[in-house]
Scaffold this motif. Structure first.
Motif, PDB file in Angstrom:
ATOM      1  N   GLU A 102       1.028   4.160  -2.829  1.00  0.00           N
ATOM      2  CA  GLU A 102       0.809   5.570  -2.531  1.00  0.00           C
ATOM      3  C   GLU A 102       1.990   6.418  -2.991  1.00  0.00           C
ATOM      4  O   GLU A 102       1.814   7.507  -3.534  1.00  0.00           O
ATOM      5  CB  GLU A 102       0.568   5.762  -1.033  1.00  0.00           C
ATOM      6  N   HIS A 103       3.214   5.911  -2.786  1.00  0.00           N
ATOM      7  CA  HIS A 103       4.417   6.624  -3.219  1.00  0.00           C
ATOM      8  C   HIS A 103       4.432   6.763  -4.742  1.00  0.00           C
ATOM      9  O   HIS A 103       4.710   7.844  -5.277  1.00  0.00           O
ATOM     10  CB  HIS A 103       5.670   5.900  -2.717  1.00  0.00           C
ATOM     11  N   ALA A 104       4.124   5.680  -5.452  1.00  0.00           N
ATOM     12  CA  ALA A 104       4.099   5.719  -6.919  1.00  0.00           C
ATOM     13  C   ALA A 104       3.008   6.669  -7.406  1.00  0.00           C
ATOM     14  O   ALA A 104       3.230   7.428  -8.369  1.00  0.00           O
ATOM     15  CB  ALA A 104       3.880   4.321  -7.475  1.00  0.00           C
ATOM     16  N   ASP A 105       1.847   6.657  -6.757  1.00  0.00           N
ATOM     17  CA  ASP A 105       0.763   7.579  -7.124  1.00  0.00           C
ATOM     18  C   ASP A 105       1.195   9.028  -6.934  1.00  0.00           C
ATOM     19  O   ASP A 105       0.927   9.886  -7.775  1.00  0.00           O
ATOM     20  CB  ASP A 105      -0.494   7.306  -6.292  1.00  0.00           C
ATOM     21  N   ARG A 106       1.863   9.300  -5.813  1.00  0.00           N
ATOM     22  CA  ARG A 106       2.334  10.651  -5.537  1.00  0.00           C
ATOM     23  C   ARG A 106       3.327  11.110  -6.606  1.00  0.00           C
ATOM     24  O   ARG A 106       3.260  12.243  -7.086  1.00  0.00           O
ATOM     25  CB  ARG A 106       2.991  10.701  -4.152  1.00  0.00           C
ATOM     26  N   GLU A 107       4.260  10.226  -6.992  1.00  0.00           N
ATOM     27  CA  GLU A 107       5.236  10.574  -8.024  1.00  0.00           C
ATOM     28  C   GLU A 107       4.553  10.867  -9.358  1.00  0.00           C
ATOM     29  O   GLU A 107       4.917  11.817 -10.054  1.00  0.00           O
ATOM     30  CB  GLU A 107       6.246   9.429  -8.205  1.00  0.00           C
ATOM     31  N   ARG A 158       0.837  -1.215   0.000  1.00  0.00           N
ATOM     32  CA  ARG A 158       0.000   0.000   0.000  1.00  0.00           C
ATOM     33  C   ARG A 158       0.869   1.261   0.000  1.00  0.00           C
ATOM     34  O   ARG A 158       0.587   2.225  -0.706  1.00  0.00           O
ATOM     35  CB  ARG A 158      -0.923   0.000   1.207  1.00  0.00           C
ATOM     36  N   GLN A 159       1.929   1.243   0.817  1.00  0.00           N
ATOM     37  CA  GLN A 159       2.819   2.406   0.870  1.00  0.00           C
ATOM     38  C   GLN A 159       3.543   2.616  -0.453  1.00  0.00           C
ATOM     39  O   GLN A 159       3.696   3.747  -0.909  1.00  0.00           O
ATOM     40  CB  GLN A 159       3.806   2.253   2.014  1.00  0.00           C
ATOM     41  N   ALA A 160       3.985   1.530  -1.071  1.00  0.00           N
ATOM     42  CA  ALA A 160       4.649   1.645  -2.375  1.00  0.00           C
ATOM     43  C   ALA A 160       3.684   2.197  -3.422  1.00  0.00           C
ATOM     44  O   ALA A 160       4.068   3.021  -4.259  1.00  0.00           O
ATOM     45  CB  ALA A 160       5.193   0.284  -2.806  1.00  0.00           C
ATOM     46  N   GLU A 219       2.836  14.269  -9.129  1.00  0.00           N
ATOM     47  CA  GLU A 219       3.805  15.362  -9.183  1.00  0.00           C
ATOM     48  C   GLU A 219       4.346  15.533 -10.594  1.00  0.00           C
ATOM     49  O   GLU A 219       4.509  16.655 -11.073  1.00  0.00           O
ATOM     50  CB  GLU A 219       4.946  15.097  -8.202  1.00  0.00           C
TER      51      GLU A 219
END
Length: 164
Positions: A144-149, A140-142, A152
């Motif tokens: 969310e991180h990929a979604d954020r990137e 889930r964290q990975a 951006e």
């Protein structure tokens, strides 16, 4: 994204309906209308209530999480969803044609098996035996991180295009 997908489903059924009208046979129009109304009823079940929308979306996220850890999950999903389940339903229908009592017994057995599986999966933590809670949280964290990137990157691309 869900409204777009649901609209695309209706669009494909409209195309099938137009194609069936070109042959103008009773069977073709009948199947095309069944397809159309099946999708409309599905939309009426899953889309109007926000709580109901979460079910297919969460199921898709869970399937993606399992697919990211186990490469055979997508193939297994396709086989189960498009071969095993229709085969089971066809078999149940054939048993009902042979014997109503036998069909009722088979349906009760299948429902009991489903309840036992869901109890094991949800209450007894069977889902964590397949994929640990730590692995789920890491996935889930990975995500969310990929979604954020991606967001951006999209925002910087949009601002660069706006400045031109």
């Amino acid at each position: 994204m869900l409204p777009l997908t649901l609209g695309a489903n209706i669009g494909t059924t409209a195309t099938a309906l137009i194609a069936s009208l070109s042959s103008f046979t009773h069977s073709a129009i009948h199947i095309a209308l069944c397809h159309l109304f099946f999708n409309i009823i599905g939309i009426l079940i899953w889309f109007p209530v926000p709580m109901m929308r979460r079910i297919p979306l969460d199921a898709a996220k869970l399937l993606g999480l399992y697919a990211s850890h186990f490469r055979l999950v997508p193939a297994l999903y396709i086989v189960v969803a498009f071969v095993v389940m229709p085969g089971v339903f066809l078999g149940v229908s054939a048993v009902f044609d042979a014997s109503i009592a036998g069909g009722v017994v088979l349906v009760l057995f299948l429902l009991a098996a489903l309840v036992v599986f869901l109890f094991w999966w949800i209450r007894l933590g069977g889902c964590y035996k397949v994929l640990s809670e730590e692995a789920r949280e890491g996935g889930r964290q990975a995500l969310e991180h990929a979604d954020r990137e991606i967001m951006e990157e999209e925002a910087s691309r949009t601002s660069a295009q706006a400045s031109l």
